[in-house]
Scaffold this motif. Structure first.
Motif, PDB file in Angstrom:
ATOM      1  N   LEU A  75       0.833  -1.196   0.000  1.00 11.76           N
ATOM      2  CA  LEU A  75       0.000   0.000   0.000  1.00 11.76           C
ATOM      3  C   LEU A  75       0.871   1.251   0.000  1.00 11.76           C
ATOM      4  CD1 LEU A  75      -2.685  -1.111   2.635  1.00 11.76           C
ATOM      5  CD2 LEU A  75      -2.746  -1.353   0.138  1.00 11.76           C
ATOM      6  N   PRO A  76       0.273   2.421  -0.280  1.00 14.35           N
ATOM      7  CA  PRO A  76       1.057   3.672  -0.277  1.00 14.35           C
ATOM      8  C   PRO A  76       1.721   3.930   1.076  1.00 14.35           C
ATOM      9  CG  PRO A  76      -1.075   4.001  -1.321  1.00 14.35           C
ATOM     10  CD  PRO A  76      -1.113   2.641  -0.697  1.00 14.35           C
ATOM     11  N   LYS A  77       2.831   4.638   1.031  1.00 12.21           N
ATOM     12  CA  LYS A  77       3.578   4.922   2.245  1.00 12.21           C
ATOM     13  C   LYS A  77       2.775   5.823   3.189  1.00 12.21           C
ATOM     14  CE  LYS A  77       8.399   4.279   0.978  1.00 12.21           C
ATOM     15  NZ  LYS A  77       9.750   4.876   0.954  1.00 12.21           N
ATOM     16  N   GLU A  78       3.022   5.629   4.485  1.00 10.76           N
ATOM     17  CA  GLU A  78       2.411   6.469   5.501  1.00 10.76           C
ATOM     18  C   GLU A  78       3.363   6.570   6.682  1.00 10.76           C
ATOM     19  OE1 GLU A  78      -0.359   3.715   8.168  1.00 10.76           O
ATOM     20  OE2 GLU A  78      -1.052   3.766   6.068  1.00 10.76           O
ATOM     21  N   THR A  79       3.032   7.443   7.631  1.00 13.34           N
ATOM     22  CA  THR A  79       3.864   7.569   8.836  1.00 13.34           C
ATOM     23  C   THR A  79       3.014   7.211  10.056  1.00 13.34           C
ATOM     24  OG1 THR A  79       3.394   9.959   8.861  1.00 13.34           O
ATOM     25  CG2 THR A  79       5.487   9.232   7.881  1.00 13.34           C
ATOM     26  N   GLY A  80       2.653   8.185  10.865  1.00 13.50           N
ATOM     27  CA  GLY A  80       1.844   7.918  12.039  1.00 13.50           C
ATOM     28  C   GLY A  80       0.380   8.207  11.783  1.00 13.50           C
ATOM     29  N   VAL A  81      -0.440   7.970  12.816  1.00 13.75           N
ATOM     30  CA  VAL A  81      -1.879   8.196  12.671  1.00 13.75           C
ATOM     31  C   VAL A  81      -2.198   9.676  12.545  1.00 13.75           C
ATOM     32  CG1 VAL A  81      -2.499   6.070  13.880  1.00 13.75           C
ATOM     33  CG2 VAL A  81      -2.180   8.192  15.177  1.00 13.75           C
ATOM     34  N   ASN A  82      -1.271  10.533  12.993  1.00 10.48           N
ATOM     35  CA  ASN A  82      -1.484  11.975  12.887  1.00 10.48           C
ATOM     36  C   ASN A  82      -0.157  12.672  12.567  1.00 10.48           C
ATOM     37  OD1 ASN A  82      -3.025  14.340  12.970  1.00 10.48           O
ATOM     38  ND2 ASN A  82      -2.591  14.693  15.143  1.00 10.48           N
ATOM     39  N   GLY A  83       0.592  12.064  11.641  1.00 15.36           N
ATOM     40  CA  GLY A  83       1.859  12.646  11.233  1.00 15.36           C
ATOM     41  C   GLY A  83       3.049  11.885  11.770  1.00 15.36           C
ATOM     42  N   ALA A  84       4.247  12.320  11.401  1.00 16.66           N
ATOM     43  CA  ALA A  84       5.473  11.615  11.739  1.00 16.66           C
ATOM     44  C   ALA A  84       5.963  11.909  13.153  1.00 16.66           C
ATOM     45  CB  ALA A  84       6.570  11.979  10.740  1.00 16.66           C
ATOM     46  N   ASP A  85       5.498  12.983  13.756  1.00 17.61           N
ATOM     47  CA  ASP A  85       5.958  13.370  15.091  1.00 17.61           C
ATOM     48  C   ASP A  85       4.793  13.408  16.066  1.00 17.61           C
ATOM     49  OD1 ASP A  85       8.819  13.992  14.528  1.00 17.61           O
ATOM     50  OD2 ASP A  85       7.921  15.490  13.200  1.00 17.61           O
ATOM     51  N   GLU A  86       5.010  12.810  17.229  1.00 23.46           N
ATOM     52  CA  GLU A  86       3.997  12.801  18.278  1.00 23.46           C
ATOM     53  C   GLU A  86       4.607  13.383  19.553  1.00 23.46           C
ATOM     54  OE1 GLU A  86       1.759   8.715  16.728  1.00 23.46           O
ATOM     55  OE2 GLU A  86       2.911   8.705  18.595  1.00 23.46           O
ATOM     56  N   GLU A  87       3.869  14.283  20.207  1.00 22.30           N
ATOM     57  CA  GLU A  87       4.356  14.938  21.418  1.00 22.30           C
ATOM     58  C   GLU A  87       3.369  14.741  22.554  1.00 22.30           C
ATOM     59  OE1 GLU A  87       4.711  18.876  19.567  1.00 22.30           O
ATOM     60  OE2 GLU A  87       6.833  18.811  20.128  1.00 22.30           O
ATOM     61  N   PHE A  88       3.930  14.581  23.752  1.00 21.33           N
ATOM     62  CA  PHE A  88       3.103  14.441  24.941  1.00 21.33           C
ATOM     63  C   PHE A  88       3.817  15.136  26.096  1.00 21.33           C
ATOM     64  CE2 PHE A  88       1.944  12.295  28.903  1.00 21.33           C
ATOM     65  CZ  PHE A  88       0.557  12.303  28.830  1.00 21.33           C
ATOM     66  N   GLY A  89       3.081  15.952  26.851  1.00 21.79           N
ATOM     67  CA  GLY A  89       3.639  16.644  28.013  1.00 21.79           C
ATOM     68  C   GLY A  89       2.695  16.560  29.190  1.00 21.79           C
ATOM     69  N   LEU A  90       3.236  16.305  30.365  1.00 26.00           N
ATOM     70  CA  LEU A  90       2.439  16.131  31.574  1.00 26.00           C
ATOM     71  C   LEU A  90       3.117  16.861  32.730  1.00 26.00           C
ATOM     72  CD1 LEU A  90       0.015  14.520  32.905  1.00 26.00           C
ATOM     73  CD2 LEU A  90       1.724  12.801  33.519  1.00 26.00           C
ATOM     74  N   ALA A  91       2.324  17.549  33.547  1.00 24.18           N
ATOM     75  CA  ALA A  91       2.806  18.195  34.769  1.00 24.18           C
ATOM     76  C   ALA A  91       1.986  17.682  35.940  1.00 24.18           C
ATOM     77  CB  ALA A  91       2.712  19.718  34.664  1.00 24.18           C
ATOM     78  N   TRP A  92       2.584  17.665  37.144  1.00 25.40           N
ATOM     79  CA  TRP A  92       1.875  17.113  38.299  1.00 25.40           C
ATOM     80  C   TRP A  92       2.311  17.781  39.602  1.00 25.40           C
ATOM     81  CZ3 TRP A  92       5.214  14.361  35.163  1.00 25.40           C
ATOM     82  CH2 TRP A  92       6.469  14.079  35.704  1.00 25.40           C
ATOM     83  N   ALA A  93       1.426  17.668  40.577  1.00 27.17           N
ATOM     84  CA  ALA A  93       1.711  18.087  41.947  1.00 27.17           C
ATOM     85  C   ALA A  93       1.135  17.013  42.870  1.00 27.17           C
ATOM     86  CB  ALA A  93       1.092  19.447  42.253  1.00 27.17           C
ATOM     87  N   HIS A  94       2.007  16.377  43.665  1.00 19.49           N
ATOM     88  CA  HIS A  94       1.602  15.295  44.559  1.00 19.49           C
ATOM     89  C   HIS A  94       2.014  15.625  45.992  1.00 19.49           C
ATOM     90  CE1 HIS A  94       1.615  11.906  41.262  1.00 19.49           C
ATOM     91  NE2 HIS A  94       0.790  12.893  40.999  1.00 19.49           N
ATOM     92  N   PHE A  95       1.308  15.026  46.925  1.00 23.53           N
ATOM     93  CA  PHE A  95       1.683  15.098  48.340  1.00 23.53           C
ATOM     94  C   PHE A  95       1.611  13.686  48.902  1.00 23.53           C
ATOM     95  CE2 PHE A  95       0.975  15.535  52.886  1.00 23.53           C
ATOM     96  CZ  PHE A  95       1.955  16.476  53.237  1.00 23.53           C
ATOM     97  N   ARG A  96       2.740  13.196  49.388  1.00 21.88           N
ATOM     98  CA  ARG A  96       2.826  11.835  49.925  1.00 21.88           C
ATOM     99  C   ARG A  96       3.157  11.899  51.407  1.00 21.88           C
ATOM    100  NH1 ARG A  96       6.990   7.640  50.074  1.00 21.88           N
ATOM    101  NH2 ARG A  96       6.027   5.582  49.872  1.00 21.88           N
ATOM    102  N   LEU A  97       2.373  11.193  52.217  1.00 22.51           N
ATOM    103  CA  LEU A  97       2.585  11.127  53.657  1.00 22.51           C
ATOM    104  C   LEU A  97       2.748   9.670  54.044  1.00 22.51           C
ATOM    105  CD1 LEU A  97       2.662  12.863  56.275  1.00 22.51           C
ATOM    106  CD2 LEU A  97       0.231  12.284  56.565  1.00 22.51           C
TER     107      LEU A  97
END
Length: 381
Positions: free
Chosen positions: A279-301
């Protein structure tokens, strides 16, 4: 498929190695009579008291980033083949069974360790538009050096073997990868420190879709492509003992934690095979580059470890919030904010430990509900 790796209880484990585990100023340990804790043990105790060993040992955030992108790829594929599928909630149960070994090595300056980690992760999801079941085997070998009791750096290799299947469509994803990891930990004050890591992972992902109807009957669709990833994570962690403060219960140890990660996938072009047809060439489901970023704040006792090498039971609780500040594949599940609730218990004796840790990740819109249970063992020599 949800891929989450976690190692918990390690901070409590190292703070229970010797009778002076609670000393925040570990310089006084140099005057201990022999036999006493090694330089490496004293350094790990210090970093454990600072709350830095938990984010160092735990691969939970790294696994969560891979999981979110992996589940989204499944969702894009299912929605592309059947636009009527729109229920892509994540509702999963994950069981992780890690084994960790810490071997102290001879060192002319400071202390050095060889860290060996292996883990099996099994997961299954409730049936929505997808019903994913998967298994992953993960391994790490890392050299660690502690030039002094406030600093640790490490360099190592990581390897993964991963298979996941959608029980509804029969679609399979298989991925093998090998990579490099670097770490840096620094306790820079009595109450604060930071832990940072970076990874670069080379891998190949294969997708298999069975029984696709064609004019010649049913065929199998296969796609293999390079899938290289890099990952950055940083945590700032605080540490306070209840015996030294007025705002905590006596006999407790608190660790507030603020952190963030960034994940990037680079997909190479590939030509899928439908039976014998290219079949014809393809890359990813939404392009060749995928980005993910996550931030968090936790409190452990947790219960503060006592100054004894004998058996101790150390319960803990965690409360937090997490926010996805970047997700290139969130069109079908835009759940960017969720709460974290957790509880665990660690049993330690003579520098060894077993632990159970449970966490619930609850999306504020109800589109993400994951339960993660970690049951593992840590041995130090």
């Amino acid at each position: 498929m949800i891929k989450i790796f976690a190692v918990t209880g390690v901070c409590a484990l190292f703070t229970a190695i010797c009778p002076h585990a609670l000393a925040q100023d570990t310089s006084s340990l140099r005057s201990l009579p022999h036999p006493g804790p090694s330089v490496g043990a004293r350094s790990l105790i210090n970093l454990g008291n600072a709350g830095l060993l938990q984010p160092f040992f735990s691969n939970q955030k790294f696994g969560a980033a891979q999981a979110r992108m992996g589940s989204a790829r499944f969702a894009y594929g299912a929605h592309s083949s059947d636009p009527q599928k729109v229920d892509f909630r994540e509702d999963s149960n994950i069981l992780i069974t890690p084994v960790n070994l810490m071997l102290e090595l001879p060192s002319s300056v400071g202390a050095s360790y060889l860290r060996i980690n292996g883990a099996r992760t099994a997961s299954d999801s409730s049936p929505h538009s997808l019903e994913l079941e998967g298994e992953l085997y993960h391994g790490e070998i890392e050299f660690l050096h502690l030039p002094n009791e406030n600093v640790m750096w490490g360099v190592g290799v990581v390897a993964n073997n991963f298979e996941s299947e959608d029980q509804i469509s029969g679609t399979e994803v298989i991925r093998d990868s090998l990579g490099l990891r670097v770490d840096y930990l620094h306790k820079f004050s009595d109450h604060w420190g930071m832990a940072a890591r970076g990874l670069y992972v080379w891998g190949e992902t294969e997708n298999r879709v069975y029984d696709i109807p064609t004019r010649y009957g049913t065929s199998e669709l296969r796609k293999k492509q390079g899938d290289d990833r890099y990952y950055l994570q940083a945590d700032v962690v605080g540490s306070w003992f209840g015996n030294d403060t007025s705002w905590l219960p006596q006999g407790t140890l608190a660790h507030p934690r603020i952190g963030a990660l960034y994940h990037h996938s680079s997909l190479s072009p590939t030509s899928p095979q439908l039976g014998n047809i290219e079949l014809p060439k393809e890359t990813g489901v939404n392009g060749a580059d995928e980005e993910f970023g996550l931030a968090w704040a936790h409190f452990r006792l947790q219960k503060a470890p006592q100054p004894t090498p004998g058996l101790q039971w150390l319960p803990s609780a965690t409360l937090g919030v997490e926010y996805e500040y970047e997700n290139a594949l969130d069109e079908l599940n835009n759940e960017d904010t969720y709460a974290v609730l957790g509880a665990g218990i660690t049993a330690t004796m003579q520098g060894h430990g077993v632990f159970l840790d449970y966490k619930r990740y609850q999306g504020l819109q109800g589109d993400r509900e994951n339960n993660v249970l970690v049951a593992g063992v840590t041995l130090s020599f």
